[in-house]
Enzyme design. Structure first.
Site, PDB file in Angstrom:
ATOM      1  N   ASN A   7       0.857  -1.192   0.000  1.00 32.86           N
ATOM      2  CA  ASN A   7       0.000   0.000   0.000  1.00 32.86           C
ATOM      3  C   ASN A   7       0.894   1.243   0.000  1.00 32.86           C
ATOM      4  OD1 ASN A   7      -1.464   2.253   1.067  1.00 32.86           O
ATOM      5  ND2 ASN A   7      -3.094   0.851   1.623  1.00 32.86           N
ATOM      6  N   HIS A  10       1.003   5.972   1.895  1.00 38.31           N
ATOM      7  CA  HIS A  10       1.835   6.746   2.820  1.00 38.31           C
ATOM      8  C   HIS A  10       2.921   7.538   2.108  1.00 38.31           C
ATOM      9  CE1 HIS A  10      -0.392   4.651   5.869  1.00 38.31           C
ATOM     10  NE2 HIS A  10      -0.157   3.546   5.190  1.00 38.31           N
ATOM     11  N   HIS A  43      -5.561   3.808  -2.065  1.00 41.36           N
ATOM     12  CA  HIS A  43      -6.920   4.217  -1.690  1.00 41.36           C
ATOM     13  C   HIS A  43      -7.123   5.664  -2.107  1.00 41.36           C
ATOM     14  CE1 HIS A  43      -9.971   4.592   1.911  1.00 41.36           C
ATOM     15  NE2 HIS A  43     -10.515   4.885   0.752  1.00 41.36           N
ATOM     16  N   ARG A  45      -9.205   8.524  -1.671  1.00 43.48           N
ATOM     17  CA  ARG A  45     -10.275   8.932  -0.762  1.00 43.48           C
ATOM     18  C   ARG A  45     -11.096  10.055  -1.379  1.00 43.48           C
ATOM     19  NH1 ARG A  45     -10.514   8.284   4.751  1.00 43.48           N
ATOM     20  NH2 ARG A  45      -9.291   6.529   5.497  1.00 43.48           N
ATOM     21  N   ARG A  49      -6.868  13.034   0.055  1.00 42.55           N
ATOM     22  CA  ARG A  49      -5.850  13.522   1.002  1.00 42.55           C
ATOM     23  C   ARG A  49      -4.462  12.934   0.742  1.00 42.55           C
ATOM     24  NH1 ARG A  49      -7.478  10.330   6.492  1.00 42.55           N
ATOM     25  NH2 ARG A  49      -9.475  11.344   6.179  1.00 42.55           N
ATOM     26  N   GLU A  70      -8.479   0.388  -3.420  1.00 40.99           N
ATOM     27  CA  GLU A  70      -9.380   0.400  -2.267  1.00 40.99           C
ATOM     28  C   GLU A  70     -10.347   1.542  -2.496  1.00 40.99           C
ATOM     29  OE1 GLU A  70      -6.090  -1.018   1.047  1.00 40.99           O
ATOM     30  OE2 GLU A  70      -6.943   0.993   1.145  1.00 40.99           O
ATOM     31  N   THR A 101      -8.428   4.023   7.749  1.00 38.20           N
ATOM     32  CA  THR A 101      -9.667   3.240   7.762  1.00 38.20           C
ATOM     33  C   THR A 101      -9.795   2.547   9.118  1.00 38.20           C
ATOM     34  OG1 THR A 101      -9.208   2.871   5.430  1.00 38.20           O
ATOM     35  CG2 THR A 101     -11.003   1.607   6.387  1.00 38.20           C
ATOM     36  N   GLU A 151     -11.193  -9.183   2.707  1.00 43.36           N
ATOM     37  CA  GLU A 151      -9.941  -8.803   3.364  1.00 43.36           C
ATOM     38  C   GLU A 151     -10.285  -8.616   4.832  1.00 43.36           C
ATOM     39  OE1 GLU A 151      -7.147  -6.137   1.534  1.00 43.36           O
ATOM     40  OE2 GLU A 151      -6.697  -5.185   3.459  1.00 43.36           O
ATOM     41  N   HIS A 191      -4.102  -4.271   7.487  1.00 41.22           N
ATOM     42  CA  HIS A 191      -4.172  -3.155   8.434  1.00 41.22           C
ATOM     43  C   HIS A 191      -3.327  -3.435   9.685  1.00 41.22           C
ATOM     44  CE1 HIS A 191      -6.162   0.760   8.894  1.00 41.22           C
ATOM     45  NE2 HIS A 191      -5.705   0.611  10.114  1.00 41.22           N
TER      46      HIS A 191
HETATM   47  N1  PXP Z   1      -5.932  -2.802   3.742  1.00 38.07           N
HETATM   48  C1  PXP Z   1      -6.888  -1.827   3.814  1.00 38.07           C
HETATM   49  C2  PXP Z   1      -8.252  -2.144   3.331  1.00 38.07           C
HETATM   50  C3  PXP Z   1      -6.572  -0.550   4.318  1.00 38.07           C
HETATM   51  O1  PXP Z   1      -7.505   0.397   4.375  1.00 38.07           O
HETATM   52  C4  PXP Z   1      -5.241  -0.286   4.727  1.00 38.07           C
HETATM   53  C5  PXP Z   1      -4.875   1.068   5.239  1.00 38.07           C
HETATM   54  O2  PXP Z   1      -4.938   2.011   4.228  1.00 38.07           O
HETATM   55  C6  PXP Z   1      -4.289  -1.308   4.613  1.00 38.07           C
HETATM   56  C7  PXP Z   1      -4.668  -2.569   4.139  1.00 38.07           C
HETATM   57  C8  PXP Z   1      -2.858  -1.111   5.000  1.00 38.07           C
HETATM   58  O3  PXP Z   1      -2.772  -0.804   6.364  1.00 38.07           O
HETATM   59  P1  PXP Z   1      -1.370  -0.367   6.994  1.00 38.07           P
HETATM   60  O4  PXP Z   1      -0.983   0.909   6.348  1.00 38.07           O
HETATM   61  O5  PXP Z   1      -1.676  -0.233   8.450  1.00 38.07           O
HETATM   62  O6  PXP Z   1      -0.393  -1.469   6.694  1.00 38.07           O
END
Ligand code: PXP
Length: 243
Positions: A7, A10, A43, A45, A49, A70, A101, A151, A191
């Site tokens: 992901n 970040h 994702h 949004r 953001r 996402e 999330t 998921e 997550h």
């Molecule tokens: N899966 C989903 C559906 C999420 O919303 C997120 C966070 O954006 C992640 C995975 C990844 O989470 P993390 O950044 O805590 O590894």
């Protein structure tokens, strides 16, 4: 071996801190792929953001693995996905004020809307997943929506990792995964996963075939680079088969 989705939200968050062009999420995605990522997750949004429409279009064009979008179950996001045609669409809840999330999608409360969204996305060629809390009712409601898999939200597991509640949370995840498997759904997790808690999760819940991880890997990448950080998680995922 368990599939690893990286992901890259970040990376975009860091870029948005200055509102300029650096760092480019697409560059991180390419590095992640070279280090063995199986898919790139992001994702878009409602408030844009972090990841924006340009990022999504570039990702679709450039990455050579799979794109996991996402998305909230809204008309705007469904239209965007129909244009982009991601390989995976992961339906997530979205609250404007949350930092990330926070909980899973309440599928039980919205079966007909989610089912309709899943149908449209599947017709556009996406495999569709719901991001849910590890609860039997949510798994079964997801199955009724005709999605390809779920998921499982591992945020609570990450919070209680190493504490008394860890066993109970792992049992909750294992039981939800079992129900999903029996219903013919593919099981993913995400997550809060990191280098320490992911091995225990994958060992305890063998049905998991894919993890989506962002924060811990991008945080580590600051010190060792994206390729190295992804490679370390790749090695962990390679230790587990994923049934
Ligand atoms: N899966 C989903 C559906 C999420 O919303 C997120 C966070 O954006 C992640 C995975 C990844 O989470 P993390 O950044 O805590 O590894």
């Amino acid at each position: 071996m368990v599939r690893l989705g990286i992901n890259i939200d970040h990376v975009a968050t860091l870029r948005q801190a200055r509102g300029g062009r650096e760092p480019e999420p697409i560059a991180a995605a390419v590095e992640a792929e070279l280090a063995g990522a199986d898919l790139i997750t992001c994702h878009v949004r409602e408030d844009r953001r972090h990841i924006n429409d340009r990022d999504l279009r570039l990702l679709r064009e450039v990455i050579q693995t799979e794109l996991n979008q996402e998305m909230a179950v809204t008309e705007e996001m469904i239209a965007l996905a129909l244009e982009i045609r991601p390989d995976h669409a992961c339906l997530v809840p979205e609250k404007r004020e949350e930092l990330t999330t926070e909980g899973g999608l309440d599928v039980t409360a919205d079966v007909s809307r989610i089912k309709a969204a899943a149908q449209k996305l599947k017709m556009a060629g996406a495999r569709v997943f719901t991001f849910i809390d590890p609860e039997e009712t949510q798994v079964l409601a997801s199955a009724r929506c005709g999605v390809d898999g779920v998921e499982l939200h591992t945020g609570r597991f990450a919070e209680v990792f190493g504490k008394d509640e860890e066993d109970a949370e792992l049992e909750r995840l294992a039981s939800a995964a079992e129900t999903a498997s029996r219903a013919g759904l593919e099981v993913h997790a995400g997550h809060g996963l990191n280098y320490r808690n992911t091995p225990l999760l994958l060992e305890s819940v063998p049905q998991i075939v894919e993890v989506n991880i962002g924060h811990s890997i991008i945080s580590r990448a600051i010190f060792v680079g994206v390729g190295h950080a992804v490679g370390e998680m790749r090695s962990i995922c390679d230790m587990f088969r994923g049934e």
